[in-house]
Design an enzyme around this catalytic site. Structure first.
Site, mmCIF file in Angstrom:
data_model
loop_
_atom_site.group_PDB
_atom_site.id
_atom_site.type_symbol
_atom_site.label_atom_id
_atom_site.label_comp_id
_atom_site.label_asym_id
_atom_site.label_seq_id
_atom_site.Cartn_x
_atom_site.Cartn_y
_atom_site.Cartn_z
ATOM 1 N N ARG A 126 8.607 30.522 3.139
ATOM 2 C CA ARG A 126 8.076 31.075 4.380
ATOM 3 C C ARG A 126 7.664 32.524 4.127
ATOM 4 N NH1 ARG A 126 12.941 28.417 6.059
ATOM 5 N NH2 ARG A 126 12.535 26.640 7.445
ATOM 6 N N LYS A 149 15.887 30.436 7.723
ATOM 7 C CA LYS A 149 16.146 30.508 9.156
ATOM 8 C C LYS A 149 17.626 30.295 9.436
ATOM 9 C CE LYS A 149 11.649 29.182 11.052
ATOM 10 N NZ LYS A 149 10.930 28.216 11.923
ATOM 11 N N HIS A 209 1.326 30.346 5.619
ATOM 12 C CA HIS A 209 1.952 29.065 5.938
ATOM 13 C C HIS A 209 1.161 27.896 5.348
ATOM 14 C CE1 HIS A 209 4.759 26.612 8.228
ATOM 15 N NE2 HIS A 209 3.747 25.846 8.564
ATOM 16 N N ARG A 230 2.448 27.076 2.023
ATOM 17 C CA ARG A 230 3.704 26.311 2.133
ATOM 18 C C ARG A 230 3.397 24.849 2.405
ATOM 19 N NH1 ARG A 230 9.246 26.785 3.570
ATOM 20 N NH2 ARG A 230 9.878 25.663 5.441
ATOM 21 N N HIS A 272 14.433 22.811 5.546
ATOM 22 C CA HIS A 272 14.399 22.252 6.898
ATOM 23 C C HIS A 272 15.751 21.640 7.251
ATOM 24 C CE1 HIS A 272 9.754 21.718 6.701
ATOM 25 N NE2 HIS A 272 10.108 22.913 7.113
ATOM 26 N N TYR A 321 5.184 18.638 8.311
ATOM 27 C CA TYR A 321 4.531 19.528 7.370
ATOM 28 C C TYR A 321 3.737 18.763 6.312
ATOM 29 C CZ TYR A 321 6.807 23.843 8.824
ATOM 30 O OH TYR A 321 7.205 24.953 9.524
#
Length: 325
Positions: free
Chosen positions: A151, A175, A270, A273, A296, A305
């Site tokens: 990211r 995250k 992004h 990615r 994730h 994705y």
């Protein structure tokens, strides 16, 4: 209600490990809902109470977003924020029930994010000028973005000690404060090694800028020392001022390089990615592995994705189905 919102944001930071960006997004969405409550029930803002966050108010808030022509995706995100706030109020025993659960989520059209084909990625990686320190820095950033599927926030948050060049592994803080280790390839290793030779010069240049003009080092004197830091510490990617490179700067640089080598629009960090995940999938990697590499929490996120071309679907079908031929 503003005091309850402040307590909720503190809860997100302390108990949920939410990033500053996530906290700001919740604050904006819920603050907009709290500003709407006086319009909905006709009472002053300071007279609003937790029980005013009921299903009728949330539905009216969504209707107002629709009248304001906000997209369904934006409305769905704001609804998710209000739902989380309502669940917090329930957990604190300030309201009964879960009013957000009684409100349907706007149906959001799933759009595949832009991605690059392999030859487009190769051209992009070759675009930075490898004859300059900043060009070598940019080449290292692009190589690492594509090689590891990071990211943007993860890339700019990297420190020197997070990268193991001999093992070709990078330790990433994702995250929710979740840490993972991701491999990268030999071309990314070479690009990072080339950039690291320039990094001390960037620090020295930044020190000269901070000291200001008019105080140059005597002619023939050695360069000024870099700012004192423990060996092997500090941000991995520096800007020309010697500070940590920001996500906004990386986004601007990438878009400039894309415009220089391609006519494609909408390519962001992004997109690299997404290209990383798509190319792995096309070459036989399973979704569970890609999920781990991307960091994730749920496999369903990974499926959004990645996508498979129609030609690949037909090829797999013809090879796998017994009566396909």
């Amino acid at each position: 209600m503003r005091a309850h919102l402040k307590a909720f944001l503190t809860y997100l930071r302390a108990n949920r490990g939410a990033s500053p960006h996530t906290v700001r997004a919740y604050e904006g969405d819920i603050g907009q809902f709290l500003d709407f409550l006086p319009i909905h029930n006709g009472r002053r803002r300071e007279d609003q109470r937790p029980e005013d966050c009921d299903a009728a108010a949330i539905r009216s808030f969504l209707a107002e977003l629709y009248r304001a022509r906000r997209s369904r995706k934006t409305s769905a995100r704001k609804l998710a924020s209000v739902r989380a706030f309502a669940r917090y109020l329930r957990r604190e025993q300030l309201i009964d029930g879960d009013p957000g659960a009684l409100v349907g989520t706007p149906k959001v059209e799933e759009k595949l994010p832009a991605h690059l084909e392999i030859d487009e990625v190769n051209r992009l990686l070759e675009t930075p000028d490898a004859g300059t320190p900043l060009g070598r820095r940019d080449r290292a950033m692009l190589e690492l973005l594509y090689a590891s599927g990071l990211r943007l926030s993860e890339l700019v948050g990297l420190d020197l000690e997070h990268v193991n060049l001999s093992a070709r592994m990078v330790r990433v803080l994702g995250k929710g404060g979740k840490e993972r280790v991701v491999p990268f390839n030999t071309s990314a290793e070479r690009a990072i090694r080339a950039y690291l030779k320039d990094r001390p010069d960037l620090e020295r240049q930044a020190l000269r800028l901070r000291e200001g003009p008019g105080r140059p080092a005597p002619k023939g004197a050695p360069g000024r020392p870099a700012p004192r830091r423990p060996a092997g510490s500090g941000p991995l990617f520096l800007n020309f001022r010697g500070g940590r490179l920001t996500g906004r700067s990386v986004d601007r640089l990438l878009r400039r390089y894309v415009s220089a080598c391609s006519a494609r629009l909408g390519i962001s960090p992004h997109a690299l990615r997404h290209s990383f995940a798509t190319h792995l999938l096309e070459r036989g990697a399973d979704l569970r592995t890609i999920q781990e590499l991307l960091g994730h929490a749920q496999l369903s996120t990974t499926q959004r994705y990645t996508h498979v071309s129609a030609a690949q679907l037909i090829d797999v079908y013809r090879k796998a189905h017994p009566h396909a031929k």
